[in-house]
Design a protein around this motif. Structure first.
Motif, PDB file in Angstrom:
ATOM      1  N   GLU A 235      15.745  21.038 -15.618  1.00 25.41           N
ATOM      2  CA  GLU A 235      14.856  20.042 -17.116  1.00 25.41           C
ATOM      3  C   GLU A 235      13.685  19.246 -16.064  1.00 25.41           C
ATOM      4  OE1 GLU A 235      18.026  19.407 -16.531  1.00 25.41           O
ATOM      5  OE2 GLU A 235      17.766  17.163 -15.979  1.00 25.41           O
TER       6      GLU A 235
ATOM      7  N   HIS B  59      20.194  22.911 -24.028  1.00 18.22           N
ATOM      8  CA  HIS B  59      20.480  22.030 -23.096  1.00 18.22           C
ATOM      9  C   HIS B  59      19.696  21.298 -22.434  1.00 18.22           C
ATOM     10  CE1 HIS B  59      23.570  20.077 -20.436  1.00 18.22           C
ATOM     11  NE2 HIS B  59      22.738  20.412 -19.528  1.00 18.22           N
ATOM     12  N   GLU B  60      18.317  21.909 -21.293  1.00 17.50           N
ATOM     13  CA  GLU B  60      17.648  21.129 -20.652  1.00 17.50           C
ATOM     14  C   GLU B  60      16.283  20.766 -22.079  1.00 17.50           C
ATOM     15  OE1 GLU B  60      18.840  21.643 -18.427  1.00 17.50           O
ATOM     16  OE2 GLU B  60      19.737  23.632 -17.850  1.00 17.50           O
TER      17      GLU B  60
ATOM     18  N   HIS C  83      17.501  16.969 -22.866  1.00 16.20           N
ATOM     19  CA  HIS C  83      17.904  16.359 -21.390  1.00 16.20           C
ATOM     20  C   HIS C  83      16.013  15.180 -21.941  1.00 16.20           C
ATOM     21  CE1 HIS C  83      20.530  16.732 -18.263  1.00 16.20           C
ATOM     22  NE2 HIS C  83      20.761  18.392 -18.349  1.00 16.20           N
TER      23      HIS C  83
ATOM     24  N   GLU D 282      23.769  14.075 -18.325  1.00 15.03           N
ATOM     25  CA  GLU D 282      24.537  15.351 -18.679  1.00 15.03           C
ATOM     26  C   GLU D 282      25.587  15.179 -19.497  1.00 15.03           C
ATOM     27  OE1 GLU D 282      23.369  17.974 -17.067  1.00 15.03           O
ATOM     28  OE2 GLU D 282      22.133  17.757 -15.561  1.00 15.03           O
TER      29      GLU D 282
ATOM     30  N   ALA E 239      23.211  15.741 -22.711  1.00 21.18           N
ATOM     31  CA  ALA E 239      22.980  16.939 -22.946  1.00 21.18           C
ATOM     32  C   ALA E 239      23.906  17.787 -23.204  1.00 21.18           C
ATOM     33  CB  ALA E 239      21.935  17.607 -21.507  1.00 21.18           C
TER      34      ALA E 239
ATOM     35  N   TYR F  59      29.994  16.486 -16.251  1.00 19.82           N
ATOM     36  CA  TYR F  59      29.403  17.603 -18.429  1.00 19.82           C
ATOM     37  C   TYR F  59      30.007  16.935 -19.092  1.00 19.82           C
ATOM     38  CZ  TYR F  59      25.526  19.797 -15.909  1.00 19.82           C
ATOM     39  OH  TYR F  59      24.472  19.603 -15.024  1.00 19.82           O
TER      40      TYR F  59
HETATM   41 ZN   LIG Z   1      22.251  19.608 -18.204  1.00 21.57          ZN
END
Ligand SMILES: [Zn+2]
Length: 625
Positions: free
Chosen positions: A365, A387-388, A391, A410, A413, A470
Motif C-alpha cells: 500500500e 487488503h491494500e 490500508h 496490518e 487491514a 496481522y
Molecule cells: Zn497489509
C-alpha cells in the motif's frame, strides 16, 4: 427449535478483580500523559503537537535509463516545544546499498549505490554531506543554527539514485516501467513520546511519516504515462485532448472507461509529443507520495460515490500490462472496495480523491496507490487488492507508527479484508479463506516467537512479526466487535478514528479510546489479547450432572478471550447451540462453567470456535459413556 431448557451461566473458580486492572504503560507513554500531549482517556492531549513539512519535489526519470534525478525544497515546521539542533533525514532507498542492515539476504539485482545527495542547503547555507559515510537509512544533519519551537527551516536538496533492477516495494518492473516509492529524502518524524524516529529500515517492518503537503513534478519522455499519489494538475499539458477527455469522463462514470488501450499506447498518441512532459501532482495532508511510470501499461478508470452527504465521488484507476487478466477487473473491484469501506466497515467515507492500482511486484500500500502482483487466481487478486486499499484508513488516514506497532495497521487491514469478503463471496467462503490464508499457519506454529505479546514492538520481532502484526490483532478486533456488538463497536471505532485521523495514535490511545467511548472497562480484554503469551485452545474439562443440572466445565488452556459455541446433543436426537461471547472470560480467564438444566439427557458436547481456530481440537469433544 423449541427452547424447553432454562440455561444459566455460572462462573466458578477464583474470582480476581480483572475488570479493574490497568494496562502496562511504558515510561515513554507515561511521559506523554505527564506532558499532556496525550490524555489518559484516549484523546490527543491539550498539548498535542506534531511537526509538518511542505515538500516541492521535481524528479526526472528517463527509462530505460535507470538514473532517477531530483531536487526538492522542504519547509519543515517545528511545532514541538523543543529546540532542534539537528534533523534526522530518512533515506529509505539506502536499503539497496550492499552494506545496509537487512532482515534477509538481498539478490545482486537488488543492490545499488543507494541515495546520493548532490547538494544540501539549510536556509541557503550549504551543508557538507558525505554519501559514503553510512549505509544507514537515517542520516543526521546538524543545523547551522538551532530550529526553535514554532519556527521553520528551509532545505534545498539535489539528489539522484539508480532504480534497482529487481523490484521490491519499489524498483524497475520492466525496462520501460518503473515504480518510485520512498524516492526523495524526507525529514523523519519527531514526536512527543520518542523524539526523532531513527529506526533503521531493514526491508521488513514498515513506515512512520508526518502529514505533509506535496507538489510533485515528474518529467518523463513523451509516450510515457505517469500515475501518482494526488491530483493531476495539468492533464491537458501532458495528454492529447482525446485522452484528457476520457480521463475527465471517468470521474463521473460508474462503468470502466479505457483511458488508454494497448492499441492507443502502441500507436504512441496518448501523450503530448514534446521531447519530455512534466506531470504535476498535488496532495495535501498526506503521509507520502508514490509514482508509477510506463510506456506500455494500459489505463482504466471509473469512479464511485464515497460520501452520500456531499455526493463526493472517488476516482478508481488501474495501470497494468494488457496480458494481466486480473487487472482488467481492477477498476470495478476497486469501486466495490471503496464503496464497502465507505459505507460498511469502517463506514467512513473514503478520505482521498483517488485510488490507483498499479501492477508491480510488491502487494504493498501507498497513499492513494497500491502496487500489486498479477495473480492468475482472480478471486485472490481481488482479495489482495481489497487488503491494500483498506490500508488507506490504517495507516494513511490514521498516522500509525507502523515501524513500531504494525498491528495498528496490518491488523485492521486483515480485519477489513474479511469483512469485505463477507459481502463479496458470502460469510462461509470468506471465513474459510480467512482461516486458510490467515489463521491456520499461526494455530499450527507452536513456537515462542509466535507467542510474543502483540504489543512487542514490531522492530524487535522477526519470525513472530507476521502473526503478531496481522492474525492475532485481527482476531482481537473481531472478538471485540462480537463482544460489543456491531453498533457499539462501530461507534467506538469511529470515535478513535475521529480523534486520531491525521495524527499519530499509539496503542494506548486506541485502548483508552475504546474504554472511554464504550463506557466499559475493557482493560481485562486488552490485557488478555495484547499483553500476554496467550494462544487459542479450549478444552472440555468435564461434564457432570448434579440434581438434574448439567455442568459443562470449559478450560481456556490457550488463554485468549474468544467467542465460541457449545453444541449440546441429546439422546433424543435434538441439539442446542449455546453461543458464548468473549465476555464470558472477563472474571475468570482460565475456566467457565455452563449450567444446562432440563429434562433431556446429554449424549455429547462439542466446542466450535470458527475463525478462532483451536490449536488442539481433540479435547473439544465430550461423549457420554
Ligand atoms: Zn497489509
Amino acid at each position: 427449535m423449541l427452547k424447553q431448557l432454562i440455561v444459566l451461566l455460572l462462573v466458578v473458580g477464583s474470582i480476581a478483580p480483572l475488570h479493574s486492572q490497568s494496562l502496562y504503560t511504558p515510561r515513554e507513554i507515561q511521559k506523554a500523559y505527564n506532558q499532556a500531549t496525550r490524555s489518559p482517556d484516549g484523546k490527543p492531549g491539550k498539548n498535542y503537537w506534531q511537526n509538518y513539512g511542505r515538500y516541492n519535489i521535481q524528479v526526472t526519470a528517463l527509462p530505460p535509463d535507470r538514473t532517477i534525478k531530483g531536487t526538492e525544497q522542504i519547509t519543515y515546521v517545528n511545532n514541538s516545544p523543543d529546540t532542534l539542533k539537528s534533523l534526522n533525514m530518512k533515506l529509505i532507498i539506502n536499503i539497496h546499498r550492499p552494506g545496509a542492515a537487512r532482515v534477509r539476504p538481498a539478490d545482486d539485482d537488488y543492490l545499488t549505490p543507494g541515495m546520493q545527495i548532490d547538494a544540501f542547503t539549510v536556509n541557503t547555507q550549504p551543508i557538507k554531506w558525505n554519501n559514503h559515510k553510512a549505509n544507514s537509512t537515517n542520516q543526521e544533519v546538524k543545523l547551522p543554527t538551532p530550529l526553535l519551537p514554532h519556527d521553520s527551516v528551509k532545505l534545498d536538496i539535489a539528489f539522484h539514485y539508480e532504480i534497482s533492477l529487481k523490484s521490491g516495494r519499489e524498483g524497475m518492473i520492466d525496462p520501460n516501467t518503473f515504480y518510485l516509492a520512498y524516492f526523495y529524502p524526507r525529514v523523519s518524524v519527531y514526536d512527543d513520546y520518542n523524539g526523532w524516529d531513527k529506526l533503521e529500515f531493514t526491508d521488513y517492518q514498515e513506515f512512520y511519516n508526518d502529514f505533509n503537503d506535496y507538489t510533485l513534478k515528474i518529467t518523463v519522455p513523451k509516450d510515457y504515462v505517469v500515475w501518482a499519489t494526488g491530483t493531476l494538475q495539468n492533464p491537458k499539458e501532458v495528454l492529447q485532448p482525446e485522452f484528457a477527455k476520457r480521463l475527465q469522463a471517468s470521474f463521473t462514470s460508474d462503468s470502466t472507461i479505457h483511458v488508454a488501450t494497448l492499441a492507443d499506447m502502441t500507436s504512441k498518441k496518448v501523450t503530448q509529443q514534446n521531447a519530455t512532459n512534466t506531470w504535476v501532482w498535488t496532495a495535501g495532508n498526506i503521509s507520502d507520495m508514490a509514482v508509477g511510470i510506463s510506456d506500455h501499461y494500459v489505463w482504466d478508470a471509473a469512479s464511485v460515490l464515497v460520501d452520500d452527504a456531499t455526493h463526493r465521488r472517488a476516482s478508481m484507476q488501474a495501470a497494468f500490462a494488457d496480458t494481466s487478466k486480473d487487472f482488467h477487473r481492477s477498476v470495478q473491484n476497486g469501486r466495490n472496495a471503496l464503496n464497502l469501506l465507505s459505507h460498511q466497515w469502517p463506514g467512513v467515507p473514503y478520505p482521498f480523491p483517488k485510488m490507483t492500482a498499479f501492477q508491480g511486484e510488491a502487494d504493498m500500500e501507498y497513499p492513494m496507490m497500491v502496487n500489486d502482483n498479477s495473480d492468475k487466481d482472480l478471486r485472490f487478486a481481488q482479495f489482495v487488492q481489497d487488503h491494500e486499499i483498506a490500508h488507506t484508513y490504517f495507516p494513511f488516514y490514521m498516522g500509525i507508527n507502523e515501524s513500531r506497532y504494525a498491528f495498528m495497521d496490518e491488523g485492521w487491514a486483515t480485519t477489513m479484508e474479511l469483512l469485505m469478503a463477507t459481502t463479496e463471496i458470502g460469510k462461509a467462503a470468506a471465513e474459510a479463506a480467512y482461516k486458510k490464508f490467515r489463521v491456520k499457519d499461526w494455530t499450527a506454529n507452536a513456537t515462542t516467537s509466535q507467542e510474543l505479546p502483540i504489543i512487542t514492538p514490531s522492530n524487535e520481532q522477526k519470525a513472530g512479526y507476521g502473526n503478531n502484526a496481522y492474525v492475532k490483532p485481527s482476531l482481537s478486533y473481531l472478538a471485540l466487535k462480537e463482544m460489543l456488538g456491531d453498533d457499539l463497536f462501530k461507534k467506538c471505532l469511529h470515535t478513535y478514528m475521529d480523534r486520531w485521523n491525521g495524527k499519530h495514535p499509539m496503542p494506548w490511545d486506541y485502548f483508552n479510546t475504546m474504554n472511554d467511548a464504550s463506557g466499559k472497562k475493557l482493560n481485562w480484554f486488552f490485557n488478555n489479547w495484547f499483553f500476554t503469551h496467550n494462544y487459542i485452545d479450549l478444552k472440555i474439562a468435564g461434564v457432570s450432572n448434579n440434581a438434574g443440572v448439567y455442568q459443562i466445565s470449559i478450560d481456556n488452556v490457550g488463554g485468549f478471550a474468544i467467542p465460541y459455541d457449545i453444541i449440546v446433543s441429546y439422546t433424543d436426537g435434538s441439539w442446542d447451540s449455546f453461543h458464548q461471547s468473549p465476555a464470558v472470560w472477563e472474571v475468570n480467564q482460565k475456566n467457565m462453567v455452563l449450567n444446562v438444566k432440563g429434562v433431556k439427557t446429554i449424549k455429547s458436547v462439542k466446542l466450535e470456535s470458527g475463525i478462532f481456530m483451536d490449536a488442539n481440537e481433540k479435547d473439544n469433544v465430550w461423549v457420554a459413556k
